[in-house]
Design a protein around this motif. Structure first.
Motif, short mmCIF file in Angstrom:
data_model
loop_
_atom_site.label_atom_id
_atom_site.label_comp_id
_atom_site.label_asym_id
_atom_site.label_seq_id
_atom_site.Cartn_x
_atom_site.Cartn_y
_atom_site.Cartn_z
N TYR A 70 15.14 0.78 -32.73
CA TYR A 70 15.67 -0.44 -32.36
C TYR A 70 16.31 -0.51 -30.93
O TYR A 70 16.57 -1.27 -30.20
N GLU A 109 18.98 -2.22 -23.87
CA GLU A 109 18.14 -3.39 -23.41
C GLU A 109 18.07 -3.40 -21.88
O GLU A 109 17.27 -4.32 -21.43
N GLN A 110 19.03 -2.82 -21.35
CA GLN A 110 19.19 -3.00 -19.79
C GLN A 110 18.18 -2.00 -19.07
O GLN A 110 18.54 -1.37 -18.11
N THR A 111 16.89 -2.35 -19.17
CA THR A 111 15.84 -1.35 -18.77
C THR A 111 15.78 -1.31 -17.15
O THR A 111 15.73 -0.29 -16.48
N GLY A 126 14.60 -2.05 -27.84
CA GLY A 126 14.76 -3.03 -27.25
C GLY A 126 13.88 -4.23 -27.80
O GLY A 126 13.77 -5.38 -27.68
N HIS A 127 12.83 -3.70 -28.70
CA HIS A 127 11.57 -4.46 -29.18
C HIS A 127 11.91 -4.90 -30.58
O HIS A 127 10.89 -5.95 -30.90
N SER A 163 23.76 -7.18 -24.80
CA SER A 163 23.18 -6.15 -25.69
C SER A 163 23.33 -6.69 -27.11
O SER A 163 24.24 -6.29 -27.79
N HIS A 194 14.45 -6.42 -33.55
CA HIS A 194 15.93 -6.92 -34.42
C HIS A 194 16.55 -6.17 -35.40
O HIS A 194 15.67 -6.10 -36.34
#
Length: 354
Positions: A75, A224-226, A78-79, A23, A81
């Motif tokens: 943020y 981020e761990q969709t 997850g798209h 992550s 930075h």
């Protein structure tokens, strides 16, 4: 070293040892907390014994998932930075605006994940145990540290082992757990009808019928761990229709009772997945567990499947037998924390006294 300095080190280690590579957002936010005394003061409210980085970041995620509007929310998709300097500015502003809610969460909630993907690692262990116990007698699984009890529903999921699809009689085709096989081919053939009356033990069971409780469980998943999030939501929906049985309370208060009330014609296997040290403490938790099960095995043979790091960088799976006060164990596999890969050992190391 001051308490703030100790806490800053904890957040730095979380960024480099846990979040790095898994992550990027949480790695960046953790370093931002470590650099900011105001944020460290907020994190210091975490309950004793709870991992402050996981708890603080989950609290922020939980608030954002409820639709709170703030530039930080972008943020968490997850798209985009987030750079280090902007992280300090945005995180500090968000935490100031929601300090009361964050404090309430970190002082009352606990980090209580229920990683469904680990069932893909446990299933081969159940198959190996069934082969070992070839007398046809029923097998009862006891998940110690069960959280919401989702791993008790292991026979309700569909499995994909590197393209090999495995469906069980009760498998839900929409809840698929994928696991890459490394090393030897693990045993995957088993008769699920032999597995009876599964039960969990958990100090504070997650009520799968309570939307607030299950939403917190989802918030503990990193942004981020969709795929993990989708699997968790799917498993929670299954559990709401078929609630698992969980005994509320400390493991020490229930282990002997479970041993006593399980019929003598049933094999009894205790499962620990990253829960040993939460229950029996660290260091020395594994040794205390073995002593406990060895003592209980004076009345009947017991079996154990445990997954954890056990002092190694890569997690191990241990299968052990406890009989007449004597304990023997094998390391049978190495695996991923989330169950995404399994390295089954064709020839486990020589069996040792546990």
């Amino acid at each position: 070293m001051t308490e703030h300095a100790k806490l800053a080190n904890i957040f730095e280690r979380f960024a480099t040892q846990q979040a790095a590579g898994k992550s990027p957002l949480y790695a960046t936010l953790s370093r931002a907390v470590a650099r900011t005394p105001e944020l460290l003061s907020l994190a210091a409210h975490a309950q004793s014994g709870q991992p402050a980085p996981n708890l603080l970041l989950a609290a922020i995620h939980h608030i954002l998932r409820r639709g709170v509007q703030h530039p930080l929310a972008t943020y968490f998709t997850g798209h985009e930075h987030l750079n280090e300097d902007a992280a300090v500015t945005l995180l500090t502003d968000f935490c100031r605006r929601h300090a009361a809610a964050i404090t309430r969460i970190v002082t009352t909630r606990s980090v209580q994940t229920n990683e469904v993907g680990r069932c893909a690692v446990l299933l081969p262990a159940f198959a190996a145990l069934q082969q070992q116990l070839d007398d046809g007698r029923p097998i009862r699984v006891v998940d110690v540290g069960a959280s919401a009890g989702l791993n008790l529903l292991w026979d309700h999921y569909t499995y994909d082992y590197g393209g090999h699809r495995l469906s069980l009689p009760a498998s839900d085709p929409d809840t698929v757990l994928s696991c890459e096989i490394k090393g030897a081919t693990p045993p995957l053939s088993l008769d699920v009808t032999r597995f009876v009356r599964p039960v969990g033990i958990e100090p504070s069971p997650v009520d799968v019928s309570d939307p607030e409780a299950t939403e917190w469980l989802v918030s503990l998943t990193w942004p981020e761990q969709t795929a993990r999030m989708r699997t968790l939501n799917s498993a929670l929906a299954l559990a709401a229709r078929t609630p698992p049985t969980i005994l509320a309370g400390r493991a020490e208060d229930h282990l002997a009772d479970v041993v006593a009330e399980t019929p003598a014609d049933q094999h009894l296997v205790f499962v620990f997945s990253w829960s040993i040290y939460q229950i029996f403490g660290s260091p020395g938790g594994r040794e205390r567990l073995v002593d406990t099960l060895a003592e209980l095995s004076a009345h009947r043979p017991l079996h154990e499947i445990s997954i954890g790091h056990f002092g190694h960088d890569t997690p191990r799976m241990i299968m052990a037998d406890h009989d007449g006060g004597v304990s023997r164990s094998d390391v049978v596999a190495r695996c991923d924390v989330y169950g995404t890969w399994l390295d089954w050992l064709a020839e486990p190391p020589a069996r040792t006294n546990a």
